[in-house]
Design a protein around this motif. Structure first.
Motif, PDB file in Angstrom:
ATOM      1  N   PRO A 108       0.822  -1.213   0.000  1.00  0.00           N
ATOM      2  CA  PRO A 108       0.000   0.000   0.000  1.00  0.00           C
ATOM      3  C   PRO A 108       0.855   1.262   0.000  1.00  0.00           C
ATOM      4  CG  PRO A 108      -0.006  -1.006   2.168  1.00  0.00           C
ATOM      5  CD  PRO A 108       0.713  -1.953   1.258  1.00  0.00           C
ATOM      6  N   PHE A 109       0.304   2.311  -0.577  1.00  0.00           N
ATOM      7  CA  PHE A 109       0.990   3.592  -0.617  1.00  0.00           C
ATOM      8  C   PHE A 109       1.070   4.158   0.804  1.00  0.00           C
ATOM      9  CE2 PHE A 109       1.036   8.226  -1.162  1.00  0.00           C
ATOM     10  CZ  PHE A 109       2.140   8.341  -1.968  1.00  0.00           C
ATOM     11  N   PRO A 110       2.244   4.626   1.229  1.00  0.00           N
ATOM     12  CA  PRO A 110       2.389   5.145   2.600  1.00  0.00           C
ATOM     13  C   PRO A 110       1.806   6.553   2.734  1.00  0.00           C
ATOM     14  CG  PRO A 110       4.469   5.293   1.450  1.00  0.00           C
ATOM     15  CD  PRO A 110       3.511   4.600   0.521  1.00  0.00           C
ATOM     16  N   PHE A 111       0.479   6.656   2.620  1.00  0.00           N
ATOM     17  CA  PHE A 111      -0.193   7.948   2.576  1.00  0.00           C
ATOM     18  C   PHE A 111       0.001   8.746   3.864  1.00  0.00           C
ATOM     19  CE2 PHE A 111      -4.044  10.591   2.947  1.00  0.00           C
ATOM     20  CZ  PHE A 111      -3.873  11.367   1.819  1.00  0.00           C
ATOM     21  N   PHE A 112      -0.189   8.101   5.012  1.00  0.00           N
ATOM     22  CA  PHE A 112      -0.072   8.826   6.283  1.00  0.00           C
ATOM     23  C   PHE A 112       1.376   9.234   6.568  1.00  0.00           C
ATOM     24  CE2 PHE A 112      -4.105   6.559   6.966  1.00  0.00           C
ATOM     25  CZ  PHE A 112      -4.902   7.679   7.173  1.00  0.00           C
ATOM     26  N   THR A 113       2.317   8.404   6.165  1.00  0.00           N
ATOM     27  CA  THR A 113       3.726   8.779   6.312  1.00  0.00           C
ATOM     28  C   THR A 113       4.038  10.000   5.454  1.00  0.00           C
ATOM     29  OG1 THR A 113       4.309   6.476   6.705  1.00  0.00           O
ATOM     30  CG2 THR A 113       6.090   7.946   6.059  1.00  0.00           C
ATOM     31  N   LEU A 114       3.522  10.020   4.244  1.00  0.00           N
ATOM     32  CA  LEU A 114       3.726  11.164   3.360  1.00  0.00           C
ATOM     33  C   LEU A 114       3.089  12.425   3.940  1.00  0.00           C
ATOM     34  CD1 LEU A 114       4.862  12.133   0.642  1.00  0.00           C
ATOM     35  CD2 LEU A 114       2.635  11.575  -0.355  1.00  0.00           C
ATOM     36  N   LEU A 115       1.894  12.303   4.507  1.00  0.00           N
ATOM     37  CA  LEU A 115       1.251  13.462   5.134  1.00  0.00           C
ATOM     38  C   LEU A 115       2.067  13.987   6.314  1.00  0.00           C
ATOM     39  CD1 LEU A 115      -2.569  12.633   5.135  1.00  0.00           C
ATOM     40  CD2 LEU A 115      -1.349  14.327   3.767  1.00  0.00           C
ATOM     41  N   LYS A 116       2.633  13.083   7.107  1.00  0.00           N
ATOM     42  CA  LYS A 116       3.478  13.511   8.232  1.00  0.00           C
ATOM     43  C   LYS A 116       4.693  14.283   7.731  1.00  0.00           C
ATOM     44  CE  LYS A 116       2.370   9.635  11.277  1.00  0.00           C
ATOM     45  NZ  LYS A 116       2.908   8.451  11.957  1.00  0.00           N
ATOM     46  N   ILE A 117       5.321  13.783   6.688  1.00  0.00           N
ATOM     47  CA  ILE A 117       6.512  14.436   6.144  1.00  0.00           C
ATOM     48  C   ILE A 117       6.157  15.805   5.559  1.00  0.00           C
ATOM     49  CG2 ILE A 117       8.237  14.278   4.297  1.00  0.00           C
ATOM     50  CD1 ILE A 117       8.281  11.247   4.844  1.00  0.00           C
ATOM     51  N   ILE A 118       5.047  15.868   4.829  1.00  0.00           N
ATOM     52  CA  ILE A 118       4.631  17.153   4.252  1.00  0.00           C
ATOM     53  C   ILE A 118       4.314  18.155   5.354  1.00  0.00           C
ATOM     54  CG2 ILE A 118       2.770  18.285   2.960  1.00  0.00           C
ATOM     55  CD1 ILE A 118       2.728  15.794   1.148  1.00  0.00           C
ATOM     56  N   PHE A 119       3.583  17.726   6.380  1.00  0.00           N
ATOM     57  CA  PHE A 119       3.242  18.626   7.483  1.00  0.00           C
ATOM     58  C   PHE A 119       4.506  19.098   8.203  1.00  0.00           C
ATOM     59  CE2 PHE A 119       2.002  19.342  11.947  1.00  0.00           C
ATOM     60  CZ  PHE A 119       1.159  20.427  11.743  1.00  0.00           C
ATOM     61  N   ALA A 120       5.430  18.180   8.465  1.00  0.00           N
ATOM     62  CA  ALA A 120       6.680  18.548   9.140  1.00  0.00           C
ATOM     63  C   ALA A 120       7.486  19.519   8.283  1.00  0.00           C
ATOM     64  CB  ALA A 120       7.498  17.302   9.458  1.00  0.00           C
ATOM     65  N   ALA A 121       7.509  19.302   6.964  1.00  0.00           N
ATOM     66  CA  ALA A 121       8.242  20.202   6.073  1.00  0.00           C
ATOM     67  C   ALA A 121       7.614  21.593   6.054  1.00  0.00           C
ATOM     68  CB  ALA A 121       8.295  19.621   4.662  1.00  0.00           C
ATOM     69  N   LEU A 122       6.280  21.663   6.060  1.00  0.00           N
ATOM     70  CA  LEU A 122       5.617  22.967   6.087  1.00  0.00           C
ATOM     71  C   LEU A 122       5.887  23.706   7.394  1.00  0.00           C
ATOM     72  CD1 LEU A 122       2.195  22.071   4.421  1.00  0.00           C
ATOM     73  CD2 LEU A 122       4.042  23.451   3.455  1.00  0.00           C
ATOM     74  N   VAL A 123       5.831  22.984   8.509  1.00  0.00           N
ATOM     75  CA  VAL A 123       6.136  23.609   9.802  1.00  0.00           C
ATOM     76  C   VAL A 123       7.585  24.073   9.832  1.00  0.00           C
ATOM     77  CG1 VAL A 123       6.383  23.164  12.280  1.00  0.00           C
ATOM     78  CG2 VAL A 123       4.336  22.400  11.078  1.00  0.00           C
ATOM     79  N   ALA A 124       8.501  23.232   9.355  1.00  0.00           N
ATOM     80  CA  ALA A 124       9.922  23.591   9.348  1.00  0.00           C
ATOM     81  C   ALA A 124      10.165  24.814   8.467  1.00  0.00           C
ATOM     82  CB  ALA A 124      10.767  22.415   8.857  1.00  0.00           C
ATOM     83  N   GLY A 125       9.521  24.865   7.314  1.00  0.00           N
ATOM     84  CA  GLY A 125       9.654  26.030   6.447  1.00  0.00           C
ATOM     85  C   GLY A 125       9.119  27.285   7.107  1.00  0.00           C
ATOM     86  N   GLY A 126       7.980  27.157   7.787  1.00  0.00           N
ATOM     87  CA  GLY A 126       7.422  28.303   8.492  1.00  0.00           C
ATOM     88  C   GLY A 126       8.319  28.783   9.616  1.00  0.00           C
ATOM     89  N   VAL A 127       8.885  27.851  10.365  1.00  0.00           N
ATOM     90  CA  VAL A 127       9.787  28.216  11.462  1.00  0.00           C
ATOM     91  C   VAL A 127      11.047  28.881  10.908  1.00  0.00           C
ATOM     92  CG1 VAL A 127      11.296  27.253  13.254  1.00  0.00           C
ATOM     93  CG2 VAL A 127       8.923  26.519  13.095  1.00  0.00           C
TER      94      VAL A 127
END
Length: 194
Positions: free
Chosen positions: A97-116
């Motif tokens: 299966p596609f690791p959808f939730f893992t991808l969402l975690k990475i995207i969210f973490a990247a957005l937070v990191a970019g904002g910080v």
């Protein structure tokens, strides 16, 4: 690069080679497209300039090169993933299966990191203007380090398996305490032999 290693593990490197060539061509084509789009000030170029707030840059095509390269890299990773999963499915007759939730975690973490990182950069822009190389370096290091720390902090809070595995690996290599022999008297080994 982990997808390329997956192709190596499956003993087939031609697929990854061809996909990487296609991804490189896409990166070059998108870089040229966005660089030219930002130079001629088309409607798309003006929209991109407004989005990234670079209307006052004397050479906005440099941003177009970075944007094209980044989008080409995303295309490359997407193609590698699709081809790898198809090849693994034919080799093992199983669907992963596609690791959808893992991808969402990475995207969210990247957005937070970019904002910080952006927030740190903005706070430094008033107190530390970018007029010398040293100030640019200090501002970039501070923003980059806080962004990386924020990225991994978010992944730890979201219980990312990859971040936990990385921490366990670093902990095992860097933070382990060696067991001392019973005969050791507290004197370093070099002075004991004298």
């Amino acid at each position: 690069s982990f997808l390329v290693k997956g192709f190596y593990a499956l003993e087939n490197t031609w697929y990854s080679f061809v996909v990487n060539i296609l991804g490189s061509i896409a990166s070059i084509a998108l870089s040229v497209f966005f660089a030219r789009t930002l130079v001629i000030h088309s409607a798309l170029g003006n929209a991109i300039s407004a989005l990234f707030r670079i209307q006052d840059l004397p050479h906005p095509e440099v941003v177009g090169l970075g944007l094209g390269f980044s989008l080409g890299l995303i295309i490359n990773v997407g193609l590698l993933y699709i081809v790898f999963m198809a090849f693994a499915k034919t080799k093992f007759s199983a669907r992963v299966p596609f690791p959808f939730f893992t991808l969402l975690k990475i995207i969210f973490a990247a957005l937070v990191a970019g904002g910080v990182a952006y927030g740190v950069r903005v706070t430094f822009s008033d107190t530390l203007p970018l007029i010398t190389f040293t100030r640019v370096l200090i501002q970039g290091l501070c923003a980059g380090i806080t962004g990386v720390v924020a990225y991994f902090a978010v992944l730890f809070v979201l219980h990312s398996e990859d971040a936990s595995a990385l921490w366990r690996s670093l902990e095992a290599r860097l933070l382990r305490i060696g067991i001392l022999p019973k005969s050791w008297n507290g004197v370093p080994h070099e002075t004991m032999s004298r």
